[in-house]
Design an enzyme around this catalytic site. Structure first.
Site, PDB file in Angstrom:
ATOM      1  CE  LYS A  57      -4.190  -4.946  16.611  1.00 47.39           C
ATOM      2  NZ  LYS A  57      -3.554  -4.083  15.578  1.00 47.39           N
ATOM      3  CD  GLU A 111      -4.758  -5.287   3.598  1.00 46.43           C
ATOM      4  OE1 GLU A 111      -3.580  -5.609   3.327  1.00 46.43           O
ATOM      5  OE2 GLU A 111      -5.054  -4.344   4.344  1.00 46.43           O
ATOM      6  CD  GLU A 114      -2.992  -0.827   2.387  1.00 47.48           C
ATOM      7  OE1 GLU A 114      -4.070  -1.431   2.344  1.00 47.48           O
ATOM      8  OE2 GLU A 114      -2.619  -0.138   3.364  1.00 47.48           O
TER       9      GLU A 114
END
Length: 345
Positions: A293, A254, A167
């Protein structure tokens, strides 16, 4: 996220994502026993990614988390579970570069990636080798060394897809990202003349329309589109359509069913709109991410087994949703493969 929204998403899957044939062609009675045997060397044709028989193909799977922080999931048993239970046709190995990643300990991070690649090859699925960096133009020589190593090791196999810039930030495509990409691509092509290469686009891989107007001169390059459904709306889908009108092939390496920061709420209507768009244009996707997470985009709840064997209670709302999406989209592929393997026994 409320129970009613979760039910809305699940019901939308059943109504709107019933799997159609995903470019499968058994080519005069051949019986492929793996995903890669089925599709072969995927490549760009116009604004689409096609299989060995020139049929449009869409791969759907999961992205691992930054390797330096999510490295415990970079193991064979986890990849096996993503294949056998999620029915992934593609896995993305997101090798972190800064912040304690490759630049600090290249050998450790390379071995994590190689474990994932080797297992994907063993299973016969595709794997994205991702230089997970936001400032890759500052690490040109390191990227060239890494992709030289990867392309030397795996360049003769159709499984591997090179994602050479995750990115880029708000930088110039023509003056910053494109020159970097051309240098790295030249290194890869010295070893591997024909595997797919995916190039990130400015503004966190959203300015793909800009890249499409000044494309890289390589016959097998696609451009990255990243989206998070609760932040990125119709304007980004419009940019994607504009890029495809300029004959650019897109690859969604993604996406998240969350806000762009990986956390926050899930917008069920925008999630439905995005995945309908994905299906309409036969775009490949990797969901962010295989991680435990405590955030919305993580597929797993904290403490989930890094070697797979996940129960439904180990999956987050996002994890449950994307597992269902992947399984539905890949249903016919896996039915064919499993039937062929059982026939051979």
């Amino acid at each position: 996220m409320t129970k009613s929204i979760a039910l809305m998403i699940v019901s939308w899957i059943s109504a709107a994502v019933c799997s159609d044939i995903n470019g499968i062609n058994n080519n005069q009675g051949e019986k492929p026993k793996t995903v890669v045997e089925m599709f072969g060397l995927i490549h760009v044709k116009g604004n689409q990614i096609v299989d060995k028989n020139e049929n449009p193909v869409a791969l759907h799977g999961m992205s691992l988390f930054w390797s330096q922080w999510g490295g415990k999931f970079y193991n064979e048993k986890c990849i096996d579970w993503l294949y056998n239970d999620f029915h992934c046709t593609i896995i993305r190995a997101a090798m972190g570069i800064d912040a304690g990643g490759y630049l600090k300990d290249p050998e450790t991070e390379i071995m994590k990636v190689f474990r994932v690649v080797d297992e994907c090859i063993k299973l016969g699925i595709y794997v994205v080798v991702d230089w997970h960096d936001h400032q890759a133009e500052q690490h040109v020589e390191q990227a060239k060394q890494f992709f030289n190593l990867v392309s030397e090791k795996y360049g003769d196999l159709p499984n591997v897809i090179y994602e050479i810039y995750n990115e880029p930030l708000k930088v110039s495509w023509s003056e910053t990202v494109k020159p970097y990409a051309e240098e790295v691509i030249k290194v890869i092509r010295n070893n591997d003349p024909d595997n797919l290469i995916v190039v990130g686009t400015p503004t966190w891989s959203q300015d793909l329309d800009t890249a499409a107007s000044d494309q890289i001169k390589d016959a097998n390059v696609a451009y990255t589109l990243h989206f998070y459904t609760s932040t990125h709306k119709q304007y980004l889908r419009d940019k994607a359509v504009e890029a495809m009108k300029n004959d650019a092939a897109l690859f969604i390496t993604e996406y998240g069913t969350s806000e762009a920061n990986g956390n926050g709420v899930i917008d069920s209507l925008e999630t439905a709109a995005w995945l309908s768009f994905v299906k309409q244009y036969k775009l490949s996707t990797c969901n962010w991410s295989v991680m435990d997470k405590n955030e919305t985009s993580a597929a797993l709840i904290p403490g989930a087994n890094p070697e797979g064997e996940w129960r439904e209670s180990d999956l987050s709302v996002s994890g449950k949703f994307n597992r269902n999406f992947i399984r539905q989209e890949n249903e016919e592929i896996f039915r064919t493969i499993f039937e062929n393997n059982n026939t051979q026994k």
